[in-house]
Design an enzyme around this catalytic site. Structure first.
Site, PDB file in Angstrom:
ATOM      1  N   GLY A  33      -1.515   6.402  -1.659  1.00 49.18           N
ATOM      2  CA  GLY A  33      -2.372   7.164  -2.561  1.00 49.18           C
ATOM      3  C   GLY A  33      -3.546   6.354  -3.082  1.00 49.18           C
ATOM      4  O   GLY A  33      -4.688   6.826  -3.105  1.00 49.18           O
ATOM      5  N   LYS A  34      -3.285   5.128  -3.493  1.00 48.25           N
ATOM      6  CA  LYS A  34      -4.355   4.283  -4.030  1.00 48.25           C
ATOM      7  C   LYS A  34      -5.297   3.832  -2.917  1.00 48.25           C
ATOM      8  O   LYS A  34      -6.517   3.740  -3.122  1.00 48.25           O
ATOM      9  CB  LYS A  34      -3.758   3.087  -4.768  1.00 48.25           C
ATOM     10  CG  LYS A  34      -2.896   3.476  -5.978  1.00 48.25           C
ATOM     11  CD  LYS A  34      -2.309   2.246  -6.651  1.00 48.25           C
ATOM     12  CE  LYS A  34      -1.438   2.629  -7.849  1.00 48.25           C
ATOM     13  NZ  LYS A  34      -0.175   3.282  -7.425  1.00 48.25           N
ATOM     14  N   ALA A  79       0.775  -1.240   0.000  1.00 50.38           N
ATOM     15  CA  ALA A  79       0.000   0.000   0.000  1.00 50.38           C
ATOM     16  C   ALA A  79       0.808   1.293   0.000  1.00 50.38           C
ATOM     17  O   ALA A  79       0.359   2.300  -0.560  1.00 50.38           O
ATOM     18  CB  ALA A  79      -0.935   0.013   1.208  1.00 50.38           C
ATOM     19  N   ASP A 135       1.807  -3.265   4.232  1.00 52.17           N
ATOM     20  CA  ASP A 135       3.066  -2.935   3.568  1.00 52.17           C
ATOM     21  C   ASP A 135       4.222  -3.454   4.418  1.00 52.17           C
ATOM     22  O   ASP A 135       4.122  -3.525   5.649  1.00 52.17           O
ATOM     23  CB  ASP A 135       3.223  -1.428   3.349  1.00 52.17           C
ATOM     24  CG  ASP A 135       4.229  -1.128   2.246  1.00 52.17           C
ATOM     25  OD1 ASP A 135       3.811  -1.059   1.068  1.00 52.17           O
ATOM     26  OD2 ASP A 135       5.431  -0.984   2.544  1.00 52.17           O
ATOM     27  N   ASP A 179      -0.458  -3.864  -5.992  1.00 52.19           N
ATOM     28  CA  ASP A 179       0.456  -2.922  -6.647  1.00 52.19           C
ATOM     29  C   ASP A 179       1.870  -3.357  -6.273  1.00 52.19           C
ATOM     30  O   ASP A 179       2.467  -2.849  -5.333  1.00 52.19           O
ATOM     31  CB  ASP A 179       0.152  -1.501  -6.151  1.00 52.19           C
ATOM     32  CG  ASP A 179       0.942  -0.441  -6.896  1.00 52.19           C
ATOM     33  OD1 ASP A 179       1.709  -0.801  -7.807  1.00 52.19           O
ATOM     34  OD2 ASP A 179       0.806   0.750  -6.550  1.00 52.19           O
ATOM     35  N   ASP A 203       4.693  -8.626   5.186  1.00 50.32           N
ATOM     36  CA  ASP A 203       5.020  -8.928   3.794  1.00 50.32           C
ATOM     37  C   ASP A 203       3.845  -9.644   3.143  1.00 50.32           C
ATOM     38  O   ASP A 203       3.375 -10.668   3.638  1.00 50.32           O
ATOM     39  CB  ASP A 203       6.276  -9.810   3.767  1.00 50.32           C
ATOM     40  CG  ASP A 203       6.811 -10.049   2.363  1.00 50.32           C
ATOM     41  OD1 ASP A 203       6.033  -9.955   1.405  1.00 50.32           O
ATOM     42  OD2 ASP A 203       8.016 -10.332   2.238  1.00 50.32           O
ATOM     43  N   CYS A 260       4.187  -0.229 -12.037  1.00 52.87           N
ATOM     44  CA  CYS A 260       4.522   1.028 -12.720  1.00 52.87           C
ATOM     45  C   CYS A 260       5.695   0.747 -13.657  1.00 52.87           C
ATOM     46  O   CYS A 260       6.669   1.499 -13.715  1.00 52.87           O
ATOM     47  CB  CYS A 260       4.839   2.145 -11.724  1.00 52.87           C
ATOM     48  SG  CYS A 260       6.121   1.765 -10.507  1.00 52.87           S
TER      49      CYS A 260
END
Length: 425
Positions: free
Chosen positions: A256-257, A252, A273, A319, A300, A372
């Site tokens: 932002g998401k 996370a 996270d 993500d 994790d 990304c």
């Protein structure tokens, strides 16, 4: 200018030695608390600029030097000065004179002031010829490593040049409207009252005509807006969350998401996270925006035995860690720090996370796989292999015209991302 040139050169040197640009600048601000805001801005601009166009600047410097220069401090200083001469509005004579003065403080630079002066003045005299000759190599033309260029040419034969050129642009500043507190129309009016202009860049997205410090954004401290790339803002929408959904954001930070998901619906959100420091940023972002997750967990995603309670989720946002090859507009150091061999290591970690998350998704639930990255090893090929391993997985079409086969390539308005929405049948 002398001090900013020296510190920018030192920053570039540390990055080319293997350090993250963000981390180096944080160290610099900590160790040089006396720097003015103007000096910080100049050092940051020079450091980012040199790394953005390092391939070209390095090629030009090679053409200007009659023999290799062993003094790395002077090499980095020359790169900074060449960037200023080519891309900044600073007076050329001031750049040259200050670079000569700055070179006097460099380690082992005795007798090199004349060389610095000659190199920079020769650049000004031979400017057009040097630009032409430096572009004869692809690294000089596109300012990316050769392996990166070759890979993009194979994977995007008709678009690789546009991707490389877009990746060297200065990033736009895009805002995400917190629809729980305001509307796009209302916030556009707030911007207008503050003499700021913006264009609509998505359903909740506004791209500023000119970037500004976040503290100057109207209502930022009140949580009216967040800064988030327009491409990144697609994630929460593509996951298609509804009120009361149990949702996991598995990687996370910085949040932002996650925040966008909470702005879109009344979901039961678990935020996860592995980086505790970055996870603290998630909590701070939520606090500013007036949002709250059900659980915030430091662990994790690939090790569910450490944190999962066995209750499945309706939606999972994955993500995952990646090469970040789609966000080099914002992080130009990535181009020079990554190695081609890194891609297989990222792909292995991505597979591990996907395998760990899949049992956590309920039947009829959806998982959004996100990177990304622009490289297919981390994207389309990763999803294809996952589908082969799992007979109960189906990809769903994405309702975005700008995304082709899951890939959003970088351009002047957004970074590069990959999206795959997977249904558990």
């Amino acid at each position: 200018m002398i001090k900013t040139q020296r510190l920018a050169a030192a920053t570039v040197g540390r990055v080319l030695g293997g350090a993250s640009l963000t981390a180096v600048l944080q160290d610099l601000w900590h160790n040089h608390a006396d720097l003015t805001e103007q000096q910080r801005g100049a050092i940051q601009d020079l450091s980012y600029g040199v790394l953005r166009f390092y391939g070209q600047l390095h090629a030009i410097l090679g053409l200007l030097l009659k023999k290799p220069l062993k003094n790395k401090d002077i090499i980095y200083l020359l790169l900074v000065a060449l960037y200023q001469l080519e891309y900044s509005k600073a007076a050329p004579h001031a750049v040259v004179d200050n670079a000569v003065s700055a070179s006097q403080g460099a380690h082992g630079s005795t007798g090199l002031q004349g060389l610095v002066n000659a190199v920079l003045r020769n650049f000004l005299r031979q400017h057009s010829t040097l630009l032409q000759e430096s572009s004869e190599s692809e690294v000089g033309r596109y300012s990316h490593p050769q392996w990166w260029i070759d890979k993009l040419r194979i994977q995007y034969p008709e678009r690789y040049q546009a991707v490389l050129e877009a990746s060297n642009l200065r990033p736009s500043m895009t805002l995400r409207i917190n629809r729980r507190k305001t509307t796009v129309a209302e916030y556009l009016e707030r911007l207008s009252q503050s003499n700021m202009s913006a264009r609509l860049a998505g359903e909740d997205a506004l791209e500023l005509e000119q970037p500004v410090p976040v503290e100057k954004l109207p209502g930022f401290g009140e949580g009216l807006v967040s800064v988030q790339d327009a491409g990144a803002q697609l994630a929460a929408k593509l996951l298609e969350v509804s009120d009361n959904d149990r949702v996991l954001d598995a990687c996370a930070a910085p949040g932002g998401k996650s925040a966008h998901l909470l702005e879109l619906a009344e979901v039961d959100l678990t935020v996860l996270d592995s980086d505790n420091n970055r996870l603290a940023r998630v909590t701070r972002n939520f606090s500013r925006l007036g949002l709250k997750a059900h659980r915030v967990i430091h662990s994790d995603a690939s090790q569910p035995a450490q944190w999962w309670d066995g209750n499945q989720f309706d939606r999972i946002l994955a993500d995952v860690p990646c090469s970040a090859s789609g966000v080099t507009r914002r992080h130009p150091d990535i181009k020079w720090l990554r190695r081609e061999s890194d891609l297989s290591q990222f792909a292995a970690k991505q597979r591990e996370i996907l395998e760990a998350l899949w049992p956590m998704l309920s039947r009829g639930g959806k998982l959004l796989y996100v990177t990304c990255s622009v490289f297919t090893e981390e994207n389309g090929l990763q999803v294809e292999e996952f589908l082969r391993r799992h007979a109960d997985a189906r990809t769903l079409p994405l309702s975005r015209a700008e995304i082709t086969d899951g890939q959003l390539l970088p351009d002047s308005h957004h970074d590069g991302f990959f999206y795959a929405l997977v249904l558990k049948v």
